[in-house]
Design a protein around this motif. Sequence first.
Motif, PDB file in Angstrom:
ATOM      1  N   THR A  37      -1.932  10.878  -9.121  1.00 38.57           N
ATOM      2  CA  THR A  37      -2.486   9.551  -9.371  1.00 38.57           C
ATOM      3  C   THR A  37      -3.025   9.007  -8.054  1.00 38.57           C
ATOM      4  N   ILE A  38      -4.315   8.783  -8.024  1.00 37.62           N
ATOM      5  CA  ILE A  38      -4.995   8.270  -6.836  1.00 37.62           C
ATOM      6  C   ILE A  38      -5.465   6.845  -7.146  1.00 37.62           C
ATOM      7  N   VAL A  39      -5.084   5.883  -6.316  1.00 38.37           N
ATOM      8  CA  VAL A  39      -5.508   4.495  -6.500  1.00 38.37           C
ATOM      9  C   VAL A  39      -6.521   4.136  -5.418  1.00 38.37           C
ATOM     10  N   ILE A  40      -7.699   3.704  -5.851  1.00 37.10           N
ATOM     11  CA  ILE A  40      -8.735   3.266  -4.919  1.00 37.10           C
ATOM     12  C   ILE A  40      -9.239   1.903  -5.392  1.00 37.10           C
ATOM     13  N   GLY A  41     -10.010   1.245  -4.557  1.00 38.78           N
ATOM     14  CA  GLY A  41     -10.547  -0.025  -5.018  1.00 38.78           C
ATOM     15  C   GLY A  41     -11.169  -0.844  -3.912  1.00 38.78           C
ATOM     16  N   GLU A  62      -0.782   7.612  -4.622  1.00 31.71           N
ATOM     17  CA  GLU A  62      -1.303   7.447  -3.264  1.00 31.71           C
ATOM     18  C   GLU A  62      -2.655   6.767  -3.386  1.00 31.71           C
ATOM     19  N   GLY A  63      -3.160   6.257  -2.287  1.00 31.00           N
ATOM     20  CA  GLY A  63      -4.473   5.650  -2.387  1.00 31.00           C
ATOM     21  C   GLY A  63      -4.827   4.718  -1.259  1.00 31.00           C
ATOM     22  N   ALA A  72      -5.249  -9.079   2.976  1.00 29.71           N
ATOM     23  CA  ALA A  72      -4.323  -7.955   2.861  1.00 29.71           C
ATOM     24  C   ALA A  72      -2.925  -8.436   2.494  1.00 29.71           C
ATOM     25  N   VAL A  73      -2.221  -7.613   1.722  1.00 28.63           N
ATOM     26  CA  VAL A  73      -0.805  -7.846   1.413  1.00 28.63           C
ATOM     27  C   VAL A  73      -0.067  -6.528   1.636  1.00 28.63           C
ATOM     28  N   PRO A  74       1.235  -6.577   1.912  1.00 24.77           N
ATOM     29  CA  PRO A  74       1.962  -5.333   2.193  1.00 24.77           C
ATOM     30  C   PRO A  74       2.136  -4.471   0.949  1.00 24.77           C
ATOM     31  N   CYS A  75       1.789  -3.196   1.078  1.00 26.44           N
ATOM     32  CA  CYS A  75       2.017  -2.201   0.033  1.00 26.44           C
ATOM     33  C   CYS A  75       2.786  -1.032   0.634  1.00 26.44           C
ATOM     34  N   GLU A  76       3.530  -0.318  -0.194  1.00 27.89           N
ATOM     35  CA  GLU A  76       4.351   0.783   0.293  1.00 27.89           C
ATOM     36  C   GLU A  76       3.643   2.129   0.240  1.00 27.89           C
ATOM     37  N   ARG A  77       2.818   2.350  -0.810  1.00 27.94           N
ATOM     38  CA  ARG A  77       2.207   3.667  -0.996  1.00 27.94           C
ATOM     39  C   ARG A  77       0.687   3.647  -0.980  1.00 27.94           C
ATOM     40  N   ILE A  78       0.107   2.496  -1.061  1.00 30.40           N
ATOM     41  CA  ILE A  78      -1.350   2.368  -1.062  1.00 30.40           C
ATOM     42  C   ILE A  78      -1.777   1.721   0.246  1.00 30.40           C
ATOM     43  N   ALA A  79      -2.654   2.395   0.984  1.00 29.96           N
ATOM     44  CA  ALA A  79      -3.155   1.847   2.252  1.00 29.96           C
ATOM     45  C   ALA A  79      -4.098   0.680   1.971  1.00 29.96           C
ATOM     46  N   ILE A  80      -3.992  -0.367   2.773  1.00 28.47           N
ATOM     47  CA  ILE A  80      -4.849  -1.540   2.648  1.00 28.47           C
ATOM     48  C   ILE A  80      -5.712  -1.642   3.902  1.00 28.47           C
ATOM     49  N   VAL A  81      -7.010  -1.708   3.709  1.00 27.87           N
ATOM     50  CA  VAL A  81      -7.953  -1.856   4.808  1.00 27.87           C
ATOM     51  C   VAL A  81      -8.695  -3.174   4.634  1.00 27.87           C
ATOM     52  N   GLU A  82      -8.891  -3.902   5.722  1.00 26.57           N
ATOM     53  CA  GLU A  82      -9.660  -5.141   5.677  1.00 26.57           C
ATOM     54  C   GLU A  82     -11.039  -4.920   6.268  1.00 26.57           C
ATOM     55  N   ALA A  83     -12.037  -5.586   5.679  1.00 24.69           N
ATOM     56  CA  ALA A  83     -13.417  -5.460   6.144  1.00 24.69           C
ATOM     57  C   ALA A  83     -14.128  -6.794   5.929  1.00 24.69           C
ATOM     58  N   ALA A  84     -15.398  -6.832   6.312  1.00 22.36           N
ATOM     59  CA  ALA A  84     -16.147  -8.091   6.308  1.00 22.36           C
ATOM     60  C   ALA A  84     -16.786  -8.377   4.959  1.00 22.36           C
ATOM     61  N   LEU A 111      -5.600  11.636 -12.192  1.00 21.74           N
ATOM     62  CA  LEU A 111      -6.030  10.304 -12.617  1.00 21.74           C
ATOM     63  C   LEU A 111      -6.436   9.489 -11.402  1.00 21.74           C
ATOM     64  N   VAL A 112      -7.617   8.885 -11.488  1.00 20.43           N
ATOM     65  CA  VAL A 112      -8.058   7.931 -10.469  1.00 20.43           C
ATOM     66  C   VAL A 112      -8.051   6.546 -11.098  1.00 20.43           C
ATOM     67  N   VAL A 113      -7.309   5.641 -10.495  1.00 17.01           N
ATOM     68  CA  VAL A 113      -7.303   4.248 -10.931  1.00 17.01           C
ATOM     69  C   VAL A 113      -8.091   3.443  -9.910  1.00 17.01           C
ATOM     70  N   CYS A 114      -9.167   2.834 -10.379  1.00 18.57           N
ATOM     71  CA  CYS A 114     -10.047   2.076  -9.486  1.00 18.57           C
ATOM     72  C   CYS A 114      -9.827   0.583  -9.735  1.00 18.57           C
ATOM     73  N   LEU A 115      -9.396  -0.133  -8.714  1.00 18.93           N
ATOM     74  CA  LEU A 115      -9.104  -1.562  -8.803  1.00 18.93           C
ATOM     75  C   LEU A 115     -10.278  -2.333  -8.211  1.00 18.93           C
ATOM     76  N   VAL A 116     -11.025  -3.001  -9.069  1.00 14.40           N
ATOM     77  CA  VAL A 116     -12.296  -3.602  -8.650  1.00 14.40           C
ATOM     78  C   VAL A 116     -12.307  -5.091  -8.948  1.00 14.40           C
ATOM     79  N   SER A 117     -12.726  -5.863  -7.950  1.00 18.66           N
ATOM     80  CA  SER A 117     -12.895  -7.298  -8.140  1.00 18.66           C
ATOM     81  C   SER A 117     -14.100  -7.769  -7.336  1.00 18.66           C
ATOM     82  N   GLY A 118     -14.446  -9.042  -7.504  1.00 20.18           N
ATOM     83  CA  GLY A 118     -15.596  -9.592  -6.800  1.00 20.18           C
ATOM     84  C   GLY A 118     -15.452  -9.449  -5.298  1.00 20.18           C
ATOM     85  N   GLY A 119     -16.564  -9.244  -4.634  1.00 20.09           N
ATOM     86  CA  GLY A 119     -16.574  -9.022  -3.197  1.00 20.09           C
ATOM     87  C   GLY A 119     -16.685  -7.565  -2.827  1.00 20.09           C
TER      88      GLY A 119
END
Length: 422
Positions: A37-41, A62-63, A72-84, A111-119
């Motif tokens: 299971t790969i989580v991207i977004g 993972e993701g 950004a908020v703390p996650c244990e298994r999914i990396a969070i990257v901030e950008a402009a 399985l790829v789960v893509c988490l998409v929102s505005g921005g």
Amino acid sequence: MGIHRTLLRRMFDAAVAAAQPSACLPLHLPEAPKGRTIVIGAGKASAEMARVFERHWPGPLEGLVVTRYGYAVPCERIAIVEAAHPVPDAAGLEAARRIRALVTGLTEDDLVVCLVSGGGSALLVQPGEGLTLENKQAINRALLASGATISEMNCVRRHLSAIKGGKLAAACWPARVVTLLMSDVPGDDPVDIASGPTVADATTCADALAILRRYAIDIPPQVLALLESGAGESIKPGDPRLARCETRMIATPQRALEAAAAVAREAGVAVHILGDSIEGEARDVGIVMAGIARQVARWSQPFSPPCILVSGGETTVTVRGKGRGGRNVEFLLALGVALDGHTGIHAIACDTDGVDGAEEIAGALLDPGSLERARALGIKPRDSLADNDGHGFFQALGDSVVCGPTLTNVNDFRAIYVDAAD
């Protein structure tokens, strides 16, 4: 804070709360796969979506997701990257590269789960063939100032990208792809949410080129070559690489408006939703809404006061001045100028993501005395509007709405309280 302002602010808070990932995402979890299971977004809400997802996911995952600076908020298994946002930067470019690497070489058991929102359009950036980040930045800035609709802007973005317009989903093939969407666009069309990285796109390079020419945007030679050659074409409906892709809409502007309306009704005030997908120049929408509010106050048409008129969508601003924007405060200032202190009419206009334009301010509140108070400070409301300086105007009055990152995004929220008194 007066009773009108208190209720309007409570309505905005309810709209934001209804669109929190914790309230809507757990209902839409897909079935676990045999494989990975790969989580991207990408998007302003994507980090919070990732945190909620991993808390409710029963198996390994993972993701990586990319969100706006400060979101950004703390996650244990999914990396969070901030950008402009709203103009992309190198951090978004690197995040897109890492996401593409994560979904390379998958199998049909994955399985790829893509988490998409505005921005996501600005945050997930991978320039098309022959283009540079600087090309994308220049086009983005020009589009944001042009008055183009969000649909038009995203059409251009899809065709200048190596990852939007279904191209990210194509890279996941043959894995199953489930996209969980939080809509911030009028009409809730998945192809316009973050420019549709995992959905098919029927628009063309020719459409994108026509939009750039329509708004007289300077087209760099590399961009022109990409669009004229068709090399930037998006993934079209029927493409077999999208056969195992599914989209689930988990939050929309309409649901947020309904939550706000419930707060008004509980307070004993009638509420009418005028639309969840209102577009157009922010100041023009403000003038129209002022006319409707006046009709309600004077003639009890089409509704009897007291009542609240609620609307959502995404207006645009053609930047002509040197002020601080953004579209919600521009709408509100235009509304105020048109009402000119009309007794008994109060209003709020805010972006549900907590950021109106480029300011860390969600929007503002307007009351019958706003213009008079501004004039007492030496501020001319019409001059502020002409200079696109809604934030400067309302901040001087102490009427800005500042809530910080809301960790969600279902676009603009507007509410006009028309009291029985005239």
